[in-house]
Scaffold this motif. Structure first.
Motif, mmCIF file in Angstrom:
data_model
loop_
_atom_site.group_PDB
_atom_site.id
_atom_site.type_symbol
_atom_site.label_atom_id
_atom_site.label_comp_id
_atom_site.label_asym_id
_atom_site.label_seq_id
_atom_site.Cartn_x
_atom_site.Cartn_y
_atom_site.Cartn_z
ATOM 1 N N VAL A 149 47.888 46.986 35.975
ATOM 2 C CA VAL A 149 45.914 46.114 35.817
ATOM 3 C C VAL A 149 46.667 44.247 35.437
ATOM 4 C CG1 VAL A 149 43.959 45.636 34.947
ATOM 5 C CG2 VAL A 149 45.107 48.325 35.183
ATOM 6 N N ASP A 150 46.933 44.202 34.103
ATOM 7 C CA ASP A 150 47.308 42.833 34.370
ATOM 8 C C ASP A 150 48.354 41.511 35.054
ATOM 9 O OD1 ASP A 150 46.180 43.412 31.917
ATOM 10 O OD2 ASP A 150 48.220 43.641 30.489
ATOM 11 N N PHE B 53 48.606 42.640 38.697
ATOM 12 C CA PHE B 53 48.238 42.549 39.570
ATOM 13 C C PHE B 53 47.236 41.673 39.502
ATOM 14 C CE2 PHE B 53 48.741 47.273 40.895
ATOM 15 C CZ PHE B 53 49.979 46.589 41.500
ATOM 16 N N GLU B 54 46.612 41.580 38.120
ATOM 17 C CA GLU B 54 45.219 40.506 37.843
ATOM 18 C C GLU B 54 45.426 38.916 37.881
ATOM 19 O OE1 GLU B 54 42.120 38.983 34.047
ATOM 20 O OE2 GLU B 54 42.773 41.312 34.169
ATOM 21 N N GLU B 55 46.599 38.714 37.645
ATOM 22 C CA GLU B 55 47.823 37.471 37.324
ATOM 23 C C GLU B 55 47.809 36.840 38.950
ATOM 24 O OE1 GLU B 55 52.253 35.588 35.902
ATOM 25 O OE2 GLU B 55 51.272 37.784 35.179
ATOM 26 N N ASP C 253 46.732 38.298 41.477
ATOM 27 C CA ASP C 253 44.867 38.457 42.557
ATOM 28 C C ASP C 253 45.117 39.759 43.938
ATOM 29 O OD1 ASP C 253 43.005 38.625 43.505
ATOM 30 O OD2 ASP C 253 42.588 36.774 44.729
ATOM 31 N N PRO D 273 45.389 43.035 45.057
ATOM 32 C CA PRO D 273 44.362 44.371 45.253
ATOM 33 C C PRO D 273 45.811 45.581 45.061
ATOM 34 C CG PRO D 273 43.494 43.388 46.922
ATOM 35 C CD PRO D 273 44.330 42.396 46.265
ATOM 36 N N GLY E 279 37.385 45.519 36.257
ATOM 37 C CA GLY E 279 38.190 44.050 36.516
ATOM 38 C C GLY E 279 37.761 43.469 37.379
ATOM 39 N N PRO E 280 38.587 42.008 38.104
ATOM 40 C CA PRO E 280 38.155 41.332 39.011
ATOM 41 C C PRO E 280 38.952 40.937 40.083
ATOM 42 C CG PRO E 280 40.119 40.465 36.976
ATOM 43 C CD PRO E 280 39.318 41.591 36.542
ATOM 44 N N VAL E 281 40.006 42.444 39.848
ATOM 45 C CA VAL E 281 40.608 42.522 41.357
ATOM 46 C C VAL E 281 40.324 43.273 42.305
ATOM 47 C CG1 VAL E 281 42.640 42.967 42.541
ATOM 48 C CG2 VAL E 281 42.942 41.607 40.129
ATOM 49 N N ASP E 282 40.177 43.983 43.636
ATOM 50 C CA ASP E 282 38.881 44.341 44.274
ATOM 51 C C ASP E 282 39.941 45.423 43.970
ATOM 52 O OD1 ASP E 282 37.160 45.475 45.702
ATOM 53 O OD2 ASP E 282 37.464 44.186 47.063
ATOM 54 N N HIS E 283 40.385 46.505 43.654
ATOM 55 C CA HIS E 283 41.103 47.638 43.329
ATOM 56 C C HIS E 283 40.476 48.525 44.993
ATOM 57 C CE1 HIS E 283 44.878 46.184 41.493
ATOM 58 N NE2 HIS E 283 43.458 45.520 40.263
#
Length: 319
Positions: free
Chosen positions: A40-41, A43-45, A47, A49, A103-107
């Motif tokens: 998760v971290d 993928f967020e780093e 961006d 998805p 979270g902020p990423v559009d998974h």
């Protein structure tokens, strides 16, 4: 325009509950939650998805292990009920799923069956496949999540009609040669593959099957090269998996096709695994900034494929 897809088989303890106790990879199972959070971290780093194919039981908060009416093989849920049951943190994961949804990423949150049934196995009857799809959809809907994409446990494709009946639109198909659907077996094959890193993993073309489902085949498993061989080659010529993933990303940037990378959270057990994935995701992020390349989920690819397959709608003007 080429596309990179990353799919994640999110199963925690369910991925190995059908193994004999002595054959279960204990470290991988116990580190699966840590690996999920690290993914998760990462993928967020960058961006990025991903499609997270989640075992349906993980949506639940609690369970008595009875599963009345589930047409499972004898003993299938014993690991939830025996005198030493699987720890709850490996059977339930609503907290980890919220990391994806909120979270902020559009998974995309997809499906990995309800209890990790192998649809291609002899015991997987049509009734069992239907129940696995239905119960997974119900568990996800109770958590406010709609499922569209499906990943078959251990890539054992089967009962695609059950997917269609349950409302899924896409699944991850098996990789074409020379793609790899799982860990490479045998030191000789590992060494051979490691020394041929100039060959990229195959780009794949999504297709619509006879059930109206979009098959988004795999290209490359990101943890096919492990153990002593990985240590030796990483120390001398660099991580061959990183090199091959970069070649796949480059190929997608040059051509019209999909480079579909996949892994499990339980592959990520130590910092060296994080280093591998950070190198791949950093390269992907930099490449899409400078090339004609997109990063999409399986459902993104499925929608685009179905649109391309659909005939244009007449505007009603007959003049």
């Amino acid at each position: 325009m080429g596309t990179v897809v990353v799919s994640v088989d999110a199963e925690l303890g369910w991925g190995f509950h059908d193994y004999p106790a002595e054959d279960r990879p204990i470290e991988r199972i116990e580190r699966a939650r840590w690996g999920w959070q690290r993914l998760v971290d990462l993928f967020e780093e960058f961006d990025v998805p991903a499609t997270w194919a989640v075992v349906g039981h993980l949506f639940e908060e609690s369970c008595n292990g009875a599963h009345v009416g589930h047409p499972s093989p004898p003993g299938w849920f014993e690991h939830e009920r025996d005198p030493d049951p699987m720890p709850e943190e490996l059977r339930f994961a609503p907290d980890l799923i919220r990391l994806l949804v909120e979270g902020p990423v559009d998974h995309e949150v997809g499906c990995h069956t309800y209890s990790h049934v192998l649809f291609g196995a002899d015991y997987a009857t049509p009734e069992l496949a239907d129940a696995e799809c239905r119960r997974a959809v119900e568990a996800a809907e109770a958590a406010g999540v709609s499922l569209h994409s499906f990943v078959f446990p251990r890539n054992r494709v089967g009962h695609r009609d059950a997917l269609a009946n349950a409302g899924f639109t896409a699944y991850r198909g098996t990789a074409p040669s020379p793609g790899v659907d799982g860990p490479v077996v045998g030191a000789a094959r590992k060494l051979a593959r490691a020394t041929v890193v100039e060959d990229p993993p195959p780009l794949v073309t999504p297709t619509v099957d006879e059930y109206g489902l979009v098959n988004v085949p795999a290209s490359m498993y990101l943890f096919e090269f492990e153990g002593v061989a990985r240590q030796v080659f990483s120390a001398t010529v660099g991580d061959p998996v990183v090199k091959q993933a970069r070649l796949g990303i480059d190929a997608a940037a040059r051509k019209d096709g999909v480079c579909h990378l996949w892994l499990h959270p339980n592959n990520v057990t130590e910092e060296s695994d994080v280093v591998r994935l950070r190198a791949i995701l950093d390269y992907l992020d930099r490449t899409r900034e400078s090339a004609d390349l997109t990063v999409e989920t399986m459902s993104d690819v499925a929608r685009r494929t179905l649109r391309a397959e659909s005939p244009p709608v007449a505007d009603g003007n007959t003049s």
